[in-house]
Enzyme design. Structure first.
Site, PDB file in Angstrom:
ATOM      1  N   LYS A  88      59.157 -26.793 -35.810  1.00  0.00           N
ATOM      2  CA  LYS A  88      58.981 -26.525 -37.526  1.00  0.00           C
ATOM      3  C   LYS A  88      60.398 -26.677 -38.164  1.00  0.00           C
ATOM      4  O   LYS A  88      60.737 -26.974 -39.093  1.00  0.00           O
ATOM      5  CB  LYS A  88      58.249 -25.131 -37.701  1.00  0.00           C
ATOM      6  CG  LYS A  88      56.868 -25.293 -37.467  1.00  0.00           C
ATOM      7  CD  LYS A  88      56.072 -26.107 -38.241  1.00  0.00           C
ATOM      8  CE  LYS A  88      55.847 -25.914 -39.666  1.00  0.00           C
ATOM      9  NZ  LYS A  88      54.717 -26.830 -40.347  1.00  0.00           N
ATOM     10  N   THR A 134      57.468 -22.312 -42.051  1.00  0.00           N
ATOM     11  CA  THR A 134      57.211 -21.184 -41.853  1.00  0.00           C
ATOM     12  C   THR A 134      58.234 -20.203 -41.556  1.00  0.00           C
ATOM     13  O   THR A 134      59.438 -20.424 -41.494  1.00  0.00           O
ATOM     14  CB  THR A 134      56.223 -20.988 -40.274  1.00  0.00           C
ATOM     15  OG1 THR A 134      56.302 -19.703 -39.937  1.00  0.00           O
ATOM     16  CG2 THR A 134      57.174 -21.963 -39.165  1.00  0.00           C
TER      17      THR A 134
HETATM   18  P1  NAD Z   1      45.673 -25.151 -38.157  1.00  0.00           P
HETATM   19  O1  NAD Z   1      46.346 -25.128 -37.007  1.00  0.00           O
HETATM   20  O2  NAD Z   1      44.607 -24.315 -38.528  1.00  0.00           O
HETATM   21  O3  NAD Z   1      45.351 -26.678 -38.874  1.00  0.00           O
HETATM   22  C1  NAD Z   1      46.283 -27.534 -38.474  1.00  0.00           C
HETATM   23  C2  NAD Z   1      45.562 -28.913 -38.802  1.00  0.00           C
HETATM   24  O4  NAD Z   1      46.510 -30.035 -38.600  1.00  0.00           O
HETATM   25  C3  NAD Z   1      44.311 -29.365 -37.977  1.00  0.00           C
HETATM   26  O5  NAD Z   1      43.337 -29.878 -39.104  1.00  0.00           O
HETATM   27  C4  NAD Z   1      44.538 -30.274 -37.241  1.00  0.00           C
HETATM   28  O6  NAD Z   1      43.681 -31.179 -36.857  1.00  0.00           O
HETATM   29  C5  NAD Z   1      45.747 -31.052 -37.891  1.00  0.00           C
HETATM   30  N1  NAD Z   1      46.830 -31.871 -37.162  1.00  0.00           N
HETATM   31  C6  NAD Z   1      47.178 -31.298 -35.959  1.00  0.00           C
HETATM   32  N2  NAD Z   1      48.178 -32.387 -35.557  1.00  0.00           N
HETATM   33  C7  NAD Z   1      47.876 -33.606 -36.231  1.00  0.00           C
HETATM   34  C8  NAD Z   1      48.633 -34.668 -36.204  1.00  0.00           C
HETATM   35  N3  NAD Z   1      49.077 -35.181 -35.488  1.00  0.00           N
HETATM   36  N4  NAD Z   1      48.038 -35.650 -37.193  1.00  0.00           N
HETATM   37  C9  NAD Z   1      47.284 -35.279 -38.170  1.00  0.00           C
HETATM   38  N5  NAD Z   1      46.639 -33.921 -38.178  1.00  0.00           N
HETATM   39  C10 NAD Z   1      47.035 -33.134 -37.452  1.00  0.00           C
HETATM   40  O7  NAD Z   1      47.119 -24.575 -38.981  1.00  0.00           O
HETATM   41  P2  NAD Z   1      46.999 -23.686 -40.298  1.00  0.00           P
HETATM   42  O8  NAD Z   1      47.227 -22.214 -39.553  1.00  0.00           O
HETATM   43  O9  NAD Z   1      46.129 -23.994 -41.136  1.00  0.00           O
HETATM   44  O10 NAD Z   1      48.702 -24.129 -40.686  1.00  0.00           O
HETATM   45  C11 NAD Z   1      48.988 -25.155 -41.729  1.00  0.00           C
HETATM   46  C12 NAD Z   1      50.334 -25.374 -42.155  1.00  0.00           C
HETATM   47  O11 NAD Z   1      51.133 -24.009 -42.118  1.00  0.00           O
HETATM   48  C13 NAD Z   1      51.263 -25.594 -40.552  1.00  0.00           C
HETATM   49  O12 NAD Z   1      52.299 -26.632 -40.935  1.00  0.00           O
HETATM   50  C14 NAD Z   1      51.769 -24.271 -40.330  1.00  0.00           C
HETATM   51  O13 NAD Z   1      53.080 -24.439 -39.584  1.00  0.00           O
HETATM   52  C15 NAD Z   1      52.015 -23.679 -41.443  1.00  0.00           C
HETATM   53  N6  NAD Z   1      52.069 -22.153 -41.617  1.00  0.00           N
HETATM   54  C16 NAD Z   1      50.968 -21.472 -41.224  1.00  0.00           C
HETATM   55  C17 NAD Z   1      50.853 -20.061 -41.215  1.00  0.00           C
HETATM   56  C18 NAD Z   1      49.774 -19.191 -40.575  1.00  0.00           C
HETATM   57  O14 NAD Z   1      49.723 -18.184 -40.470  1.00  0.00           O
HETATM   58  N7  NAD Z   1      48.785 -19.794 -40.113  1.00  0.00           N
HETATM   59  C19 NAD Z   1      52.002 -19.527 -41.815  1.00  0.00           C
HETATM   60  C20 NAD Z   1      53.239 -20.132 -42.197  1.00  0.00           C
HETATM   61  C21 NAD Z   1      53.106 -21.436 -42.341  1.00  0.00           C
HETATM   62  O1  DAU Z   2      54.663 -16.120 -39.134  1.00  0.00           O
HETATM   63  C1  DAU Z   2      53.939 -17.400 -39.583  1.00  0.00           C
HETATM   64  C2  DAU Z   2      53.128 -17.872 -38.134  1.00  0.00           C
HETATM   65  O2  DAU Z   2      52.298 -16.886 -38.075  1.00  0.00           O
HETATM   66  C3  DAU Z   2      52.766 -19.263 -38.377  1.00  0.00           C
HETATM   67  O3  DAU Z   2      53.689 -20.104 -38.445  1.00  0.00           O
HETATM   68  C4  DAU Z   2      52.053 -19.573 -36.895  1.00  0.00           C
HETATM   69  O4  DAU Z   2      51.222 -21.077 -37.196  1.00  0.00           O
HETATM   70  C5  DAU Z   2      50.833 -18.640 -36.724  1.00  0.00           C
HETATM   71  O5  DAU Z   2      50.180 -18.986 -35.522  1.00  0.00           O
HETATM   72  C6  DAU Z   2      51.483 -17.232 -36.891  1.00  0.00           C
HETATM   73  O6  DAU Z   2      52.155 -17.067 -35.582  1.00  0.00           O
HETATM   74  P1  DAU Z   2      52.306 -15.484 -34.529  1.00  0.00           P
HETATM   75  O7  DAU Z   2      52.968 -15.791 -33.461  1.00  0.00           O
HETATM   76  O8  DAU Z   2      53.006 -14.446 -35.658  1.00  0.00           O
HETATM   77  O9  DAU Z   2      50.739 -15.462 -34.974  1.00  0.00           O
HETATM   78  P2  DAU Z   2      49.179 -14.852 -33.894  1.00  0.00           P
HETATM   79  O10 DAU Z   2      48.174 -14.805 -34.441  1.00  0.00           O
HETATM   80  O11 DAU Z   2      49.641 -15.847 -32.516  1.00  0.00           O
HETATM   81  O12 DAU Z   2      50.010 -13.493 -33.297  1.00  0.00           O
HETATM   82  C7  DAU Z   2      50.484 -12.616 -34.291  1.00  0.00           C
HETATM   83  C8  DAU Z   2      50.922 -11.300 -33.502  1.00  0.00           C
HETATM   84  O13 DAU Z   2      49.971 -10.586 -32.770  1.00  0.00           O
HETATM   85  C9  DAU Z   2      52.074 -11.956 -32.824  1.00  0.00           C
HETATM   86  O14 DAU Z   2      52.972 -10.717 -32.408  1.00  0.00           O
HETATM   87  C10 DAU Z   2      51.548 -11.890 -31.232  1.00  0.00           C
HETATM   88  C11 DAU Z   2      50.446 -10.794 -31.160  1.00  0.00           C
HETATM   89  N1  DAU Z   2      49.165 -11.225 -30.427  1.00  0.00           N
HETATM   90  C12 DAU Z   2      48.655 -12.399 -30.692  1.00  0.00           C
HETATM   91  C13 DAU Z   2      47.410 -12.657 -30.040  1.00  0.00           C
HETATM   92  C14 DAU Z   2      46.799 -14.154 -30.260  1.00  0.00           C
HETATM   93  C15 DAU Z   2      48.631 -10.227 -29.600  1.00  0.00           C
HETATM   94  O15 DAU Z   2      49.018  -8.998 -29.496  1.00  0.00           O
HETATM   95  N2  DAU Z   2      47.425 -10.630 -29.011  1.00  0.00           N
HETATM   96  C16 DAU Z   2      46.744 -11.810 -29.004  1.00  0.00           C
HETATM   97  O16 DAU Z   2      45.774 -12.101 -28.435  1.00  0.00           O
END
Ligand code: NAD
Ligand code: DAU
Length: 347
Positions: A156, A126
């Site tokens: 991470k 990330t």
């Molecule tokens: P998510 O939370 O939607 O899904 C995570 C998945 O991992 C779930 O299915 C959960 O059951 C599984 N998991 C958690 N702990 C586990 C364990 N110990 N063993 C096996 N499975 C396990 O996550 P996401 O948003 O899809 O993110 C996926 C990956 O991408 C993560 O590594 C996250 O850091 C990275 N990432 C996410 C974002 C974002 O915006 N969501 C951005 C950049 C990178």
């Molecule tokens: O940048 C990549 C990351 O983006 C990933 O690695 C993470 O897994 C993912 O959760 C996300 O992190 P953020 O903290 O940026 O995402 P989140 O959706 O929690 O929040 C986005 C922005 O919105 C952040 O500035 C916090 C704000 N926020 C979030 C929530 C849930 C609010 O203002 N109100 C809220 O209720």
């Protein structure tokens, strides 16, 4: 290609499973997921129907040494590690779970992949590992030093460093992707965008942390999946690749855009207390993956946002189910992997 996808029952991992099965009809996908609260039970069955005999599912923790048997019995060619604890707010409440999965779990995967014959290993990371930018700062490049602020980001960053150390120490075939904030269908409604949409559709208030002037860099989930695939196929071992659509937006602006598409009033916006150590701005430079691997995003923010809003409007039962208090009782009884902690019931 036979790939092991960890975390394939979560948001991005499930999109990647779908993408891979569709894009490569000769491939086999093994999905290994511990099924924490973040894995919607419908996703597990949906992917099972889609994949048929080319798809296998294991409910297993990534920290389990038995992952080695899964790699062996399916003769896996490559591992793509999505599995993680991912929500920053939860990491502030319970950092232990993040260390256990994101650091110790990743280390176990690195080890079993190496012992299985140095399998290609793509570690999905990330932009949060780089820390926070000031408004005038240039965007983060792969050379920017790591400066994580939340327990999530620190865990991470720890995993990234272990992965790079395995490459240097054992010549392990490892690549790292670092991506910005993803959005799209099937995202768990604790993250900002699905939370806004679900709350607005139920005419509930939208909690904005602090002054709402934080900046996030948004990417449609399918573009992220294509970036990871490019790295898997064409990336250079030991390298890090940033993935971004270069769509930096203020949180308040993102919320107003979304409310506009939903035709809901801005009066739903409610300012609440700030997240501790809240990163002010993320912005990622994607020139390396564009130049070296020929990747570019397909979706503009407007297109992606429209598709996302429509999906949540048309799939109310999907997100209503996981906002239901019964959901947490259900997964506690059926899905909780050993040692993990239950998520709190969402209001
Ligand atoms: P998510 O939370 O939607 O899904 C995570 C998945 O991992 C779930 O299915 C959960 O059951 C599984 N998991 C958690 N702990 C586990 C364990 N110990 N063993 C096996 N499975 C396990 O996550 P996401 O948003 O899809 O993110 C996926 C990956 O991408 C993560 O590594 C996250 O850091 C990275 N990432 C996410 C974002 C974002 O915006 N969501 C951005 C950049 C990178
Ligand atoms: O940048 C990549 C990351 O983006 C990933 O690695 C993470 O897994 C993912 O959760 C996300 O992190 P953020 O903290 O940026 O995402 P989140 O959706 O929690 O929040 C986005 C922005 O919105 C952040 O500035 C916090 C704000 N926020 C979030 C929530 C849930 C609010 O203002 N109100 C809220 O209720």
């Amino acid at each position: 290609m036979k790939v092991l996808i960890t975390g394939g029952a979560g948001f991005i991992g499930s999109h990647f499973v779908e993408f891979f099965l569709r894009e490569y009809p000769e491939s086999t996908v093994v999905n290994l997921d511990g099924l924490t609260y973040a894995a919607h039970p419908d996703t597990v069955s949906r992917l099972g129907h889609l994949g048929g005999s080319r798809y296998h599912f294991y409910k297993m923790d990534i920290g389990d040494p038995q992952v080695a048997q899964v790699l062996k019995s399916h003769q896996i060619d490559a591992v793509i590690n999505f599995a993680a604890e991912t929500h920053v707010d939860r990491s502030i409440l319970d950092p232990q779970a993040f260390v256990r999965t994101n650091i110790l779990g990743t280390q176990n995967l690195l080890q079993v992949a190496r012992k299985a014959g140095n399998l290609r290993f793509v570690h999905v990371s990330t932009d949060e590992v780089y820390g926070s930018l000031e408004p005038q700062d240039p965007t983060f490049t792969e050379q920017t030093s790591l400066s994580p602020n939340s327990p999530y980001a620190a865990s991470k960053a720890g995993a990234d460093l272990l992965a790079l150390a395995s490459h240097r120490t054992y010549q392990q075939d490892i690549l790292i992707t670092r991506c910005t904030n993803n959005y799209g269908p099937y995202q768990f409604p604790e993250k900002l965008l699905p939370l806004i949409i679900a709350n607005a559709l139920e005419d509930k208030s939208i909690p904005v942390y602090g002054d709402g002037k934080q900046v996030r860099d948004w990417i449609y989930v399918e573009d992220h999946c294509r970036g990871i695939d490019a790295v898997l196929r064409k990336g250079k071992s030991g390298e890090v690749y940033n993935i971004s659509s270069s769509a930096e937006v203020l949180n308040l602006e993102m919320i107003k855009k979304t409310l506009g598409l939903l035709k809901k009033p801005e009066s739903l916006i409610t300012f609440v207390g700030d997240r501790p150590a809240h990163d002010r701005r993320y912005g990622l430079n994607p020139e390396k993956i564009k130049k070296e691997l020929g990747w570019k995003p397909k979706y503009s923010l407007e297109q992606g946002l429209q598709l996302t809003v429509e999906w949540y409007q048309q799939n109310r039962s999907w997100w209503e189910k996981v906002r239901d208090k019964e959901y947490f009782k259900y997964y506690q009884a059926n899905y909780q992997p050993k040692g993990s902690k239950t998520g709190e019931v969402m209001s």
